[in-house]
Design an enzyme around this catalytic site. Sequence first.
Site: not given
Ligand code: NAI
Length: 514
Positions: A271, A306
């Site tokens: 997602e 999102c």
């Molecule tokens: P992110 O995608 O980096 O993190 C989300 C989760 O993935 C966290 O638990 C993080 O620790 C984990 N994660 C990060 N890198 C990983 C890897 N290489 N392997 C496995 N797990 C990993 O999101 P972040 O840094 O919190 O936010 C950055 C941008 O991402 C936001 O500005 C937004 O644009 C987007 N985002 C979208 C979301 C949604 O609901 N679709 C939710 C959060 C962020």
Amino acid sequence: MIEMNNEKNTQISNNKIATNNAERLSHKIIIDGMLVSAISTETIQVINPSNARLIGHVPRCRSKDVDRAVRSSQKAFSHWKKIPARERGKIMMRAANRLEKRRKELETLLSLDTGNAIRTQAIPETASAIELFYMFAGLAGELKGENFPPNMEHVLHYTTRDPIGIVGAIIPWNAPLFLMVAKIAPAIVAGNTVVLKTAEQAPLCVLLFADILQEELPAGVLNVISGYGKEAGEPIVVHPEVRKITFTGSYEVGKEIMAKAAPKLCPVTLELGGKNPNIILSDADLEIAIPGIIDGMRYTRQGQACTAGSRIYIHEKIYDKIIEGVVKKLSELRMGDALDEESDIGAIISEEQLNRTLHYMELAKKSPSVKVLHGGHRPADPKLRDGFFYEPTLMEGIPIESPVCQEEIFGPVACAFSFNDFDSMMQSANDTPFGLSATLWTENLYRALQFVEEIEAGFVQVNQCVAPRANVSYGGLKMSGLGKEYALDSMINHFTQSKTILINRGKLAHNRSC
Ligand code: NAI
Ligand code: MG
């Protein structure tokens, strides 16, 4: 005056309930049904976004803690999968009852952890998360395969729906309780066991939710670790014993997870992000469309959704009226400490995410045609100086090709565009790599159905713009993700595997009577 004191008192008592839990859960993960210290002795600070103060620490887990959690889940899987499905459902019902009883604790810690305002966000999110948990518990009896009419003589032909094994679940911080349940509840009721990694920015409320579940779930059915993505998330993704990955977060990470899971042919549910259109035609009912723009943009969650409708297309005939209405309503929203029940809007999750909004606003302001219609600054109120606050912002005049209109800001920033031709507006609405959600406001049935047919989005609404919820299948097209969540199909399609069975009864032996 008395009223003000009451307000202050609820904020203080909310704060006390939340900080007590934050203290109790600090430095802990959940392994084998218990809150324990991690093997890793490093920690991550947990910050209250409303004032940037420290509220606790969580372990910065690495692969050793992942291995330990996987071992526990593996042990639990061997007996959890054998418990009849409806029994598993009943255990989950009892767990949901316990969540219900401790709702206040969940709401307050969710608000403290995320900076999301308690009244407008944390209370409804907690309610939706518990509701979703109940829903999946009740769907236990729907785990069933198919039976086929014989297409070979004497052959019984059927399929099963079996649990997959250990599920790795990785969640973000923006709606952590709801998103957690969307992953763990269908996985667990289907007979899988789960290793869940919390988001580094909002880990404590998820830990509390999982801690309450431990009172009913057998040990090891749900293990919870904390840590950064590369250090704690990736080891889950590549672990040979983890047979399914479910993730919510950014496109960049989703893509990486899919690549890392590929060598073991591990299925993934993703997602991811969106840059969603919210479209108002000239015949729209403005009474609902104007608040629909505010709700759709999730301004009261600081735009951190999102599904945020951040590209607002308004027909030129009603453009000025709509903008005037939206700006008036935005100016009435009260921004403040997330635990204050008077606050409509809380704080952005972290300094990093605040900087992301600041970066896009800097870009926007460089464009000579841009006009900021509301917001555009950090709030002037000195009480909000320390927290990660940013005013709800609406702009016009930004070229659609600008990164501000193309990339997911995930902050309280939306762009308005005026249009006069339906077809070119639709072309622009679809001109993004994302395809998550889309909304249209009109009383014209022809246009509504044309929109539904032509829009490239997985979650489409007409004349309403509600948040995703239980029993409404939800997921993105294009680069917004893979797979659907929140409804029966997510449990069946994403958390079970199937066997096809052919049993030939042979011929009746001659020496047997009856
Ligand atoms: P992110 O995608 O980096 O993190 C989300 C989760 O993935 C966290 O638990 C993080 O620790 C984990 N994660 C990060 N890198 C990983 C890897 N290489 N392997 C496995 N797990 C990993 O999101 P972040 O840094 O919190 O936010 C950055 C941008 O991402 C936001 O500005 C937004 O644009 C987007 N985002 C979208 C979301 C949604 O609901 N679709 C939710 C959060 C962020
Ligand atoms: Mg990240």
